[in-house]
Scaffold this active site. Structure first.
Site, PDB file in Angstrom:
ATOM      1  N   GLU A 113      72.456-113.131  51.629  1.00  0.00           N
ATOM      2  CA  GLU A 113      71.943-113.397  50.259  1.00  0.00           C
ATOM      3  C   GLU A 113      71.000-114.432  50.316  1.00  0.00           C
ATOM      4  O   GLU A 113      71.777-115.820  50.764  1.00  0.00           O
ATOM      5  CB  GLU A 113      72.847-113.339  49.352  1.00  0.00           C
ATOM      6  CG  GLU A 113      72.750-113.750  47.929  1.00  0.00           C
ATOM      7  CD  GLU A 113      71.506-113.363  47.200  1.00  0.00           C
ATOM      8  OE1 GLU A 113      71.222-112.069  47.162  1.00  0.00           O
ATOM      9  OE2 GLU A 113      70.623-114.083  46.763  1.00  0.00           O
ATOM     10  N   GLY A 119      70.516-105.974  31.166  1.00  0.00           N
ATOM     11  CA  GLY A 119      71.222-105.728  30.095  1.00  0.00           C
ATOM     12  C   GLY A 119      72.471-104.894  30.379  1.00  0.00           C
ATOM     13  O   GLY A 119      73.264-104.779  29.497  1.00  0.00           O
ATOM     14  N   ARG A 123      57.730 -97.661  28.041  1.00  0.00           N
ATOM     15  CA  ARG A 123      57.486 -99.064  27.779  1.00  0.00           C
ATOM     16  C   ARG A 123      56.332 -99.652  27.896  1.00  0.00           C
ATOM     17  O   ARG A 123      55.714-100.639  27.398  1.00  0.00           O
ATOM     18  CB  ARG A 123      58.648 -99.794  28.889  1.00  0.00           C
ATOM     19  CG  ARG A 123      59.926 -99.683  28.601  1.00  0.00           C
ATOM     20  CD  ARG A 123      60.828-100.223  29.770  1.00  0.00           C
ATOM     21  NE  ARG A 123      62.107-100.099  29.359  1.00  0.00           N
ATOM     22  CZ  ARG A 123      63.196-100.899  29.858  1.00  0.00           C
ATOM     23  NH1 ARG A 123      62.898-101.448  31.131  1.00  0.00           N
ATOM     24  NH2 ARG A 123      64.296-100.937  29.527  1.00  0.00           N
ATOM     25  N   GLU A 127      65.351-101.692  44.199  1.00  0.00           N
ATOM     26  CA  GLU A 127      64.032-101.952  43.704  1.00  0.00           C
ATOM     27  C   GLU A 127      63.042-102.208  44.681  1.00  0.00           C
ATOM     28  O   GLU A 127      61.827-102.401  44.374  1.00  0.00           O
ATOM     29  CB  GLU A 127      64.070-103.147  42.696  1.00  0.00           C
ATOM     30  CG  GLU A 127      62.911-103.188  41.646  1.00  0.00           C
ATOM     31  CD  GLU A 127      62.741-104.244  40.490  1.00  0.00           C
ATOM     32  OE1 GLU A 127      63.973-104.531  39.925  1.00  0.00           O
ATOM     33  OE2 GLU A 127      61.726-104.672  40.352  1.00  0.00           O
TER      34      GLU A 127
HETATM   35  C1  LIG Z   1      66.369-109.413  32.578  1.00  0.00           C
HETATM   36  C2  LIG Z   1      66.599-107.930  33.068  1.00  0.00           C
HETATM   37  C3  LIG Z   1      67.209-107.032  32.413  1.00  0.00           C
HETATM   38  C4  LIG Z   1      67.604-105.526  33.007  1.00  0.00           C
HETATM   39  N1  LIG Z   1      67.965-104.725  32.238  1.00  0.00           N
HETATM   40  C5  LIG Z   1      68.140-103.619  32.819  1.00  0.00           C
HETATM   41  C6  LIG Z   1      69.049-102.719  32.192  1.00  0.00           C
HETATM   42  O1  LIG Z   1      69.754-102.722  31.419  1.00  0.00           O
HETATM   43  N2  LIG Z   1      69.105-101.357  32.802  1.00  0.00           N
HETATM   44  C7  LIG Z   1      68.689-100.998  34.064  1.00  0.00           C
HETATM   45  O2  LIG Z   1      68.718 -99.957  34.517  1.00  0.00           O
HETATM   46  N3  LIG Z   1      67.562-101.994  34.821  1.00  0.00           N
HETATM   47  C8  LIG Z   1      67.578-103.085  34.055  1.00  0.00           C
HETATM   48  N4  LIG Z   1      66.788-104.038  34.778  1.00  0.00           N
HETATM   49  C9  LIG Z   1      66.341-103.712  36.288  1.00  0.00           C
HETATM   50  C10 LIG Z   1      67.350-104.098  37.031  1.00  0.00           C
HETATM   51  O3  LIG Z   1      68.296-105.026  36.702  1.00  0.00           O
HETATM   52  C11 LIG Z   1      66.834-104.285  38.460  1.00  0.00           C
HETATM   53  O4  LIG Z   1      66.001-103.148  38.810  1.00  0.00           O
HETATM   54  C12 LIG Z   1      68.106-104.068  39.565  1.00  0.00           C
HETATM   55  O5  LIG Z   1      69.118-105.156  39.193  1.00  0.00           O
HETATM   56  C13 LIG Z   1      67.548-104.502  41.086  1.00  0.00           C
HETATM   57  O6  LIG Z   1      68.508-104.378  41.845  1.00  0.00           O
HETATM   58  P1  LIG Z   1      68.451-104.564  43.376  1.00  0.00           P
HETATM   59  O7  LIG Z   1      69.962-104.613  43.853  1.00  0.00           O
HETATM   60  O8  LIG Z   1      67.718-103.682  44.140  1.00  0.00           O
HETATM   61  O9  LIG Z   1      68.018-105.963  43.426  1.00  0.00           O
HETATM   62  P2  LIG Z   1      68.597-107.310  42.897  1.00  0.00           P
HETATM   63  O10 LIG Z   1      69.488-107.348  42.024  1.00  0.00           O
HETATM   64  O11 LIG Z   1      67.283-108.241  42.360  1.00  0.00           O
HETATM   65  O12 LIG Z   1      68.939-108.242  44.170  1.00  0.00           O
HETATM   66  C14 LIG Z   1      68.288-108.515  45.199  1.00  0.00           C
HETATM   67  C15 LIG Z   1      68.786-109.527  45.961  1.00  0.00           C
HETATM   68  O13 LIG Z   1      68.283-109.808  47.034  1.00  0.00           O
HETATM   69  C16 LIG Z   1      68.136-111.405  47.294  1.00  0.00           C
HETATM   70  N5  LIG Z   1      66.972-111.676  48.092  1.00  0.00           N
HETATM   71  C17 LIG Z   1      65.866-111.602  48.024  1.00  0.00           C
HETATM   72  N6  LIG Z   1      64.982-111.927  49.171  1.00  0.00           N
HETATM   73  C18 LIG Z   1      66.018-112.038  50.305  1.00  0.00           C
HETATM   74  C19 LIG Z   1      65.874-112.547  51.463  1.00  0.00           C
HETATM   75  N7  LIG Z   1      64.472-112.594  52.172  1.00  0.00           N
HETATM   76  N8  LIG Z   1      67.094-112.649  52.318  1.00  0.00           N
HETATM   77  C20 LIG Z   1      68.204-112.355  51.745  1.00  0.00           C
HETATM   78  N9  LIG Z   1      68.046-112.122  50.290  1.00  0.00           N
HETATM   79  C21 LIG Z   1      67.131-111.860  49.666  1.00  0.00           C
HETATM   80  C22 LIG Z   1      67.876-111.836  46.086  1.00  0.00           C
HETATM   81  O14 LIG Z   1      68.173-113.206  45.714  1.00  0.00           O
HETATM   82  C23 LIG Z   1      68.880-111.019  45.221  1.00  0.00           C
HETATM   83  O15 LIG Z   1      70.136-111.573  44.852  1.00  0.00           O
HETATM   84  C24 LIG Z   1      66.826-105.440  34.168  1.00  0.00           C
HETATM   85  C25 LIG Z   1      66.160-106.397  34.757  1.00  0.00           C
HETATM   86  C26 LIG Z   1      66.028-107.574  34.463  1.00  0.00           C
HETATM   87  C27 LIG Z   1      65.168-108.842  35.002  1.00  0.00           C
END
Ligand SMILES: Cc1cc2nc3c(=O)[nH]c(=O)nc-3n(C[C@H](O)[C@H](O)[C@H](O)COP(=O)(O)OP(=O)(O)OC[C@H]3O[C@@H](n4cnc5c(N)ncnc54)[C@H](O)[C@@H]3O)c2cc1C
Length: 634
Positions: free
Chosen positions: A164, A177, A459, A602
């Site tokens: 991370e 949220g 949206r 994502e």
């Molecule tokens: C403010 C906000 C509100 C939201 N509310 C909602 C909601 O209510 N419901 C919903 O369905 N979705 C919501 N979303 C969307 C949703 O939160 C995200 O799409 C989702 O959390 C992404 O999850 P993830 O695990 O794919 O990535 P993330 O949770 O973004 O995690 C990715 C991680 O990878 C790490 N990383 C990045 N690059 C590297 C690297 N090179 N090496 C090591 N680590 C790295 C980052 O630091 C991060 O910790 C919201 C998004 C935001 C920003």
């Protein structure tokens, strides 16, 4: 106002001769304060004649989990270096800066020279020796997708290294949220079905199908809905197949139906998996902005997305899983062998230490989207007038598309990269989402006091409509009864009403006229708009903007206080990314699996098409993280 009392920290320094002569203060303890992410942040700073000797965190309202790394590091660094030019902590920069500013305030009160301390250079950390480590699986990214992948793989017997790039788990997930879509029938029973919702189900069934899968989903929904009606059920109809249709149609048929089917079947199971591991869901089914259906679920205990991170990361410890996490280590490049198989990755610690991480079985990329990478936004944007740095983002600073770029380098196919979502209702200045008070499906008005859109729309439709209004913003109008506040007057981020009002984006009026005055909109027009909206909500029929779906509490209770929340679009979600198959294996530009490489969350493309439904991201990331973890561990 109830505040967290953060008397957790008192860091005391042994003074060195160098710091003794550098600065002069009037010895004593002084309170410094500054504006944090959520409100005022205070510190108690103790000075001797020549040095800062202790920093104690005082009252603050910063979010637990997100702000903790800043609390742990920034005061320590200030003490160690006797400088205010210390590093901020990634993804907690606002809190870090607030701590620095609060200490600067105390320095001034103690008669010191805060400006000199701001300019006092700090020696950079030295890189350590090169590290080489091996595990069955290497996961890149500590949001919910990466954590779910790591835990699931380890539960299947694999050894896992998770990297991370920031000092803590969380990513966008912890900022979210916390609303997750899943067609869980028990929760749908908490909602009485309206006529508008009945005609919506019929409309989805009657749509011209795009492909065999959609036709099959429609046939299933026909049967399910007929049975629902025949049984005399009065509660909201819902099913995974209705969720599939709405996701596919809501994304303009751009998403991959096979992936959508996997997500909408799997998310109910993901909800149960979380519950089995201690996630306490509220007994409700909610609509949020752009969710289209009342199918969103939220934690009964945790604020925002914190529960997803806490529950899944606790599983590592509680189940004694073979997962080694390296914080502040960023993946930079995938390693491949002669056959093109991915066998590990190259990474770098924040101090410059090089890492070679070998994966016996697979690498899983879970590093999120690219909402905070302005260059990538500008490069791929075709949907919006501009996505340059002037457009705020809701995203954490570390969400910079690293995994997408690394996968592309080894031949992965990228899809739908131009599909970038703006959240219509972010803070107009900061892009933050945590100070929202009214539900995103409530009435919106512009600066003229008039409605301008069907608020239950997608949206992208809402964002475009808001951008066309005077000043490119709007107000969400609510009373307590259709706000996000619970009985304690806290919203889903656990911000209090006072904190929301103090954010500058929320207004309160005892009457509609008083609220109109605070918003600066014409009172007569505003009151007429509210009266019309209430009438349309009561009749589930809005002749002005064609709105058919109104939650039971959509109309404004005519007794104040009334609230208005100023909102504008901000970059929120990148629907495009790495192409994967139903096992979350990464595909190359010929549609073939790249051996040893998976992607989840994502960082992928193909699930949401041109428009992600509200609540569908958390559904997708937990489901695909688990999917990738279990398949990669085989
Ligand atoms: C403010 C906000 C509100 C939201 N509310 C909602 C909601 O209510 N419901 C919903 O369905 N979705 C919501 N979303 C969307 C949703 O939160 C995200 O799409 C989702 O959390 C992404 O999850 P993830 O695990 O794919 O990535 P993330 O949770 O973004 O995690 C990715 C991680 O990878 C790490 N990383 C990045 N690059 C590297 C690297 N090179 N090496 C090591 N680590 C790295 C980052 O630091 C991060 O910790 C919201 C998004 C935001 C920003």
């Amino acid at each position: 106002m109830k505040r967290y009392l953060g008397l957790l920290m008192a860091v005391v320094l042994m003074l060195s001769p160098v710091t003794m002569w550098a600065d002069t203060y009037t010895a004593g303890t002084y309170t410094g304060e500054a504006q944090g992410h959520n409100g005022k942040l205070k510190v108690e700073v103790t000075f001797s004649d020549g040095a800062i000797t202790a920093i104690e965190l005082g009252e603050h309202t910063e979010s637990p989990g997100i702000a903790d790394p800043a609390f742990e590091r920034v005061p320590q660094a200030i003490l160690e270096h006797q400088s205010l030019a210390v590093d901020t902590v990634a993804n907690a920069t606002v809190t870090s800066k607030a701590i620095i500013e609060a200490v600067a305030d105390a320095v001034t009160k103690a008669g010191g020279d805060a400006e000199a301390l701001r300019n006092k250079e700090v020696a950079q950390a030295q890189a350590g020796e090169a590290q080489e480590m091996t595990a069955d699986i290497v996961v890149m990214g500590g949001g919910a997708a990466g954590l779910a992948a790591a835990v699931t793989a380890a539960e299947a017997g694999a050894s896992v290294i998770l990297i991370e790039k920031t000092p803590a788990y969380g990513g966008n997930t912890i900022l979210s949220g916390g609303y997750m879509q899943a067609a869980e029938p028990e929760y749908a029973k908490t909602v009485e079905m309206t006529d508008g919702q009945r005609s919506e189900v019929e409309r989805y069934i009657a749509l011209e199908p795009k492909g065999e899968r959609m036709a099959a989903w429609q046939a299933t929904v026909r049967e399910q809905y007929d049975a629902h009606v025949k049984a005399g059920n009065t509660w909201l109809f819902d099913s995974p197949e209705l969720h599939m249709i709405q996701t596919y149609v809501g994304g303009d048929y751009v998403g991959n139906p096979e992936l959508i089917e996997m997500m909408c079947k799997g998310d109910v199971d993901s909800m149960h998996w979380l519950a089995d591991n201690g996630f306490n869901w509220k007994n409700s089914a909610l609509a949020i902005v752009g969710s289209i259906w009342m199918r969103c679920h939220i934690s009964a205990d945790y604020a925002s997305g914190q529960g997803f991170i806490a529950i899944i990361s606790n599983m590592i410890k509680d189940k004694n899983l073979d997962v080694t996490t390296l914080f502040e280590v960023a993946g930079t490049k995938l390693i491949t062998d002669d056959t093109g198989r991915v066998t590990g990755l190259i990474a770098q610690g924040s101090d410059g230490t090089p890492y070679t991480l070998n994966a016996n079985k697979a690498v899983i990329l879970a590093s999120g989207g690219f909402g905070a990478n302005v260059d990538m936004r500008v490069k791929y944007n075709t949907m919006w007038p501009s996505l340059d740095a002037s457009v705020p983002t809701t995203n954490a600073a570390s969400i910079t598309g690293d995994g997408i770029l690394m996968a592309q380098e080894v031949g992965a196919n990228l899809i739908d990269m131009d599909q970038i979502q703006l959240l219509p209702i972010a803070d107009p200045v900061t892009g933050r989402t945590n100070n929202v008070i009214g539900e995103g499906t409530n009435m919106y008005v512009n600066q003229l006091g008039k409605r301008f859109v069907n608020e239950s729309e997608r949206r992208d439709v809402l964002a475009k409509a808001i951008l066309e209004q005077p000043g490119s913003y709007c107000y969400i109008i609510s009373t307590f009864w259709n706000s996000r506040m619970d009985a304690d007057y806290k919203n889903n981020y656990h911000l209090t009403l006072d904190e929301m009002l103090a954010s500058g984006a929320v207004f309160e009026g005892k009457t509609l006229e008083e609220l109109a005055e605070k918003m600066g909109v014409p009172a007569d027009t505003f009151v007429e708009t509210v009266n019309n909206f209430n009438k349309y909500a009561a009749e589930s029929n809005d002749p002005e903007f064609g709105r058919m779906v109104f939650p039971a509490n959509a109309a404004l209770e005519m007794e104040g206080p009334f609230y208005a929340c100023k909102r504008a679009p901000a970059v929120h979600h990148t629907m495009g990314g790495i192409e994967v198959n139903v096992h979350n294996q990464v595909l190359n530009t010929q549609g073939e699996v790249i051996p040893g490489l998976y992607a989840a969350g994502e960082v992928t493309g193909g699930f949401h098409g041109s428009n992600r439904l509200g609540g569908n991201a958390l559904a997708e990331i937990v489901t695909t993280g688990r999917n990738a973890g279990s398949h990669a561990a085989q």
